[in-house]
Design a protein around this motif. Structure first.
Motif, short mmCIF file in Angstrom:
data_model
loop_
_atom_site.label_atom_id
_atom_site.label_comp_id
_atom_site.label_asym_id
_atom_site.label_seq_id
_atom_site.Cartn_x
_atom_site.Cartn_y
_atom_site.Cartn_z
N UNK A 234 -7.07 -20.51 -4.82
CA UNK A 234 -7.14 -19.68 -6.02
C UNK A 234 -8.39 -18.82 -6.02
N UNK A 235 -9.46 -19.26 -5.37
CA UNK A 235 -10.64 -18.41 -5.22
C UNK A 235 -10.28 -17.15 -4.45
N UNK A 236 -9.54 -17.33 -3.36
CA UNK A 236 -9.12 -16.19 -2.55
C UNK A 236 -8.24 -15.24 -3.35
N UNK A 237 -7.29 -15.78 -4.08
CA UNK A 237 -6.39 -14.95 -4.86
C UNK A 237 -7.15 -14.20 -5.96
N UNK A 238 -8.08 -14.88 -6.62
CA UNK A 238 -8.84 -14.27 -7.71
C UNK A 238 -9.67 -13.09 -7.21
N UNK A 239 -10.43 -13.29 -6.15
CA UNK A 239 -11.29 -12.23 -5.64
C UNK A 239 -10.47 -11.09 -5.02
N UNK A 240 -9.40 -11.42 -4.32
CA UNK A 240 -8.58 -10.37 -3.71
C UNK A 240 -8.03 -9.41 -4.76
N UNK A 241 -7.46 -9.96 -5.81
CA UNK A 241 -6.82 -9.12 -6.81
C UNK A 241 -7.82 -8.46 -7.75
N UNK A 242 -8.87 -9.19 -8.13
CA UNK A 242 -9.86 -8.60 -9.05
C UNK A 242 -10.60 -7.44 -8.39
N UNK A 243 -11.04 -7.61 -7.15
CA UNK A 243 -11.79 -6.56 -6.48
C UNK A 243 -10.91 -5.37 -6.10
N UNK A 244 -9.61 -5.59 -5.98
CA UNK A 244 -8.72 -4.49 -5.61
C UNK A 244 -8.42 -3.56 -6.78
N UNK A 245 -8.56 -4.05 -8.02
CA UNK A 245 -8.18 -3.25 -9.19
C UNK A 245 -8.98 -1.94 -9.28
N UNK A 246 -10.33 -1.96 -9.25
CA UNK A 246 -11.05 -0.68 -9.34
C UNK A 246 -10.75 0.25 -8.16
N UNK A 247 -10.58 -0.30 -6.97
CA UNK A 247 -10.27 0.54 -5.81
C UNK A 247 -8.92 1.22 -5.99
N UNK A 248 -7.93 0.48 -6.47
CA UNK A 248 -6.60 1.04 -6.66
C UNK A 248 -6.58 2.08 -7.77
N UNK A 249 -7.36 1.87 -8.82
CA UNK A 249 -7.44 2.86 -9.90
C UNK A 249 -7.99 4.18 -9.37
N UNK A 250 -9.07 4.11 -8.59
CA UNK A 250 -9.66 5.32 -8.03
C UNK A 250 -8.69 6.00 -7.07
N UNK A 251 -8.07 5.22 -6.18
CA UNK A 251 -7.13 5.80 -5.21
C UNK A 251 -5.94 6.45 -5.90
N UNK A 252 -5.42 5.79 -6.92
CA UNK A 252 -4.27 6.34 -7.63
C UNK A 252 -4.65 7.62 -8.38
N UNK A 253 -5.82 7.60 -9.02
CA UNK A 253 -6.23 8.78 -9.77
C UNK A 253 -6.57 9.97 -8.90
N UNK A 254 -7.10 9.71 -7.70
CA UNK A 254 -7.55 10.81 -6.83
C UNK A 254 -6.43 11.27 -5.89
N UNK A 255 -5.69 10.33 -5.32
CA UNK A 255 -4.75 10.66 -4.25
C UNK A 255 -3.31 10.85 -4.73
N UNK A 256 -2.97 10.40 -5.91
CA UNK A 256 -1.58 10.49 -6.37
C UNK A 256 -1.44 11.53 -7.47
N UNK A 257 -0.24 12.07 -7.58
CA UNK A 257 0.07 13.15 -8.51
C UNK A 257 0.48 12.56 -9.86
N UNK A 258 -0.38 12.76 -10.86
CA UNK A 258 -0.10 12.25 -12.20
C UNK A 258 0.30 13.36 -13.17
N UNK A 259 0.84 14.43 -12.62
CA UNK A 259 1.35 15.50 -13.49
C UNK A 259 2.57 15.00 -14.26
N UNK A 260 2.83 15.56 -15.45
CA UNK A 260 4.00 15.11 -16.23
C UNK A 260 5.31 15.20 -15.45
#
Length: 381
Positions: A234-260
Motif C-alpha cells: 500500500x505504500x507503493x500504491x499510495x506514492x505512485x498515485x499521489x505523486x502522479x496526480x500533479x504530473x498528470x494535471x500539468x500534462x493534461x492542461x499543457x498537451x491536451x486540447x480542452x477546447x469546448x
C-alpha cells in the motif's frame, strides 16, 4: 511479566530429597513467541492469481473507455484513475481496513522517478491500446519479458537465461510477427481506406514498442527502489498515485486540447454519464492492479511478474474477441495460441531453472568491462 513469588517459594528441604535421584529443576515456563507472519500477504500463488484477475479487468475497462473514435484525453483518464485510487485507499485507511505510511517529502523525492516511469508505462499502454486490438496488444506485451529477463541479469547480476528460456523468447517474437501480419492483412483486405487503417496500426506498433521499454524500466526500477525503501504494497500504491496526480494535471492542461469542441467530442451529451462512470470504474480497477502488481513483484520476482502477464494473454485475448469485435481469423487465433504456448514454455523453463543450482550466465558471452562492473557494483550498494 512480574514475578509474584517470594524467596521462600524457592527453598528446598534437602532431607526430603531422595538421595538416589538427582535434583531436577522445574521446567521453564513457556517462552514468548514472535507473532507469525500473515500467510496471505506472503502467498506467491495467491498474488499471481490476484494480479491475473486485476490485469484482465484493467485491460478490458481501459479498452472500453478508449474505444471511442474521438477520445484523445488520455492524461485526463489517467488523472481520474489516480484520483479515484487515492480516494479509495484513503477511505479504507480511515476506517481501519488498511494501513500505509504517511506522506514523507524525502521518500516522495526518492520515489518520484519510479512514478514518472509508471506514468510513461500507463500512458504509452493506453495509446497502444487505443490503436490496437486487445489480442494484438497482449501478444506484443510479451516482448517486455525479454527486456526484463536480460535486465535482471545485467542490472541485478542474478539469474540466467537458459536455452529453453531462449526458445520461449523466440516463440514470443514469432507470435508478435504473426499478430502484426494478421492485423495488417485484415486491414488491407477489409472495406474502407486501407492505407488509413495501416497507418493507425503502425502508430499502435510504435506506441507498443515505447510501452515495452517503459514497462521494463518501471518493473526493474520499482524492484530496486522497494528493496532500498522497504516499501510495503500500500505504500507503493499510495506514492505512485499521489505523486502522479500533479504530473498528470500539468500534462493534461499543457498537451491536451480542452477546447469546448474537443470536450464535446470526447464526452458527447448522449454518452457523457456512461463514459464518466466507466472512467470511475477503471479508476477503481487501478486500485487492484496497483496493489497486486506490487504484491506480485515483492513476493516473487520481476521476471515472474512479467511471466504471469504472458500466461494472462489467453483470457484477455478472448475477452477482446467477445466484447470488442476483434477480427477472428486463422492467423490471429494462431498468434494467440503461439503466444500462449510461449508463456507456458517460459514458465516451465523458470521452474526447471529454479529446481537446480544457479550456474552460468547468459547463453551468449557478454563481456563486462571494468566500467560496467563498477556501475553494477554502485547500483547494488
Amino acid at each position: 511479566m512480574v514475578d509474584n513469588r517470594t524467596p521462600d517459594d524457592y527453598a528446598v528441604e534437602m532431607d526430603k530429597l531422595d538421595q538416589n535421584k538427582s535434583f531436577e529443576p522445574p521446567a521453564p515456563g513457556p517462552q514468548p513467541r514472535s507473532p507469525p507472519s500473515n500467510p496471505v500477504v506472503n502467498n506467491a500463488p495467491l498474488s499471481v492469481l490476484a494480479y491475473c484477475g486485476s490485469s484482465i479487468l484493467m485491460t478490458v475497462m481501459n479498452k472500453y473507455v478508449l474505444s471511442g473514435a474521438d477520445f484523445n484525453l488520455n492524461f485526463c483518464l489517467l488523472f481520474i484513475q489516480s484520483l479515484v485510487c487515492i480516494i479509495a485507499i484513503q477511505t479504507c485507511k480511515s476506517v481501519g481496513l488498511i494501513t500505509y505510511r504517511d506522506f514523507n517529502l524525502d521518500e516522495a523525492r526518492k520515489w518520484f522517478p519510479i512514478t514518472l516511469l509508471l506514468i510513461g508505462m500507463i500512458y504509452t499502454g493506453s495509446k497502444a491500446l487505443q490503436f490496437l486490438s486487445i489480442p494484438v496488444y497482449t501478444i506484443f506485451k510479451n516482448l517486455t519479458i525479454i527486456l526484463i529477463a536480460y535486465g535482471e541479469v545485467l542490472w541485478f547480476g542474478g539469474g540466467s537465461v537458459t536455452g529453453l528460456t531462449l526458445f520461449s523468447f523466440g516463440l514470443m517474437v514469432f507470435s508478435s510477427i504473426i499478430a502484426a501480419w494478421a492485423d495488417i492483412k485484415h486491414a488491407v483486405e477489409s472495406n474502407g481506406d486501407a492505407s488509413s487503417k495501416v497507418s493507425t496500426l503502425n502508430a499502435g506498433y510504435i506506441w507498443m514498442m515505447i510501452n515495452c521499454l517503459c514497462t521494463s524500466s518501471y518493473v526493474l526500477g520499482m524492484r530496486k527502489r522497494i528493496k532500498l525503501t522497504n516499501f510495503k504494497d500500500f505504500d507503493t500504491m499510495f506514492y505512485n498515485n499521489l505523486l502522479s496526480i500533479p504530473v498528470l494535471i500539468v500534462c493534461s492542461g499543457v498537451l491536451e486540447d480542452w477546447s469546448p469542441e474537443n470536450v464535446a467530442r470526447n464526452f458527447p451529451s448522449v454518452d457523457r454519464n456512461g463514459i464518466l462512470f466507466a472512467m470511475i470504474l477503471s479508476g477503481l480497477s487501478t486500485v487492484f492492479i496497483s496493489y497486486t502488481s506490487a504484491w506480485c513483484v515483492r513476493v516473487t520476482s520481476s521476471t515472474t511478474y512479467s511471466m504471469v502477464g504472458a500466461l494472462n494473454k489467453l483470457p484477455i485475448a478472448v475477452s477482446g474477441l467477445v466484447f470488442f469485435d476483434a477480427p477472428v481469423t486463422f492467423p490471429s487465433v494462431s498468434a494467440i495460441f503461439v503466444g500462449f504456448v510461449s508463456g507456458i514454455v517460459y514458465a516451465v523453463a523458470k521452474i526447471k531453472q529454479n529446481a537446480k543450482p544457479k550456474v552460468g550466465i547468459l547463453p551468449t558471452a557478454i563481456p563486462v568491462s571494468a566500467s560496467s562492473q563498477s556501475m553494477r557494483d554502485s547500483l547494488r550498494s
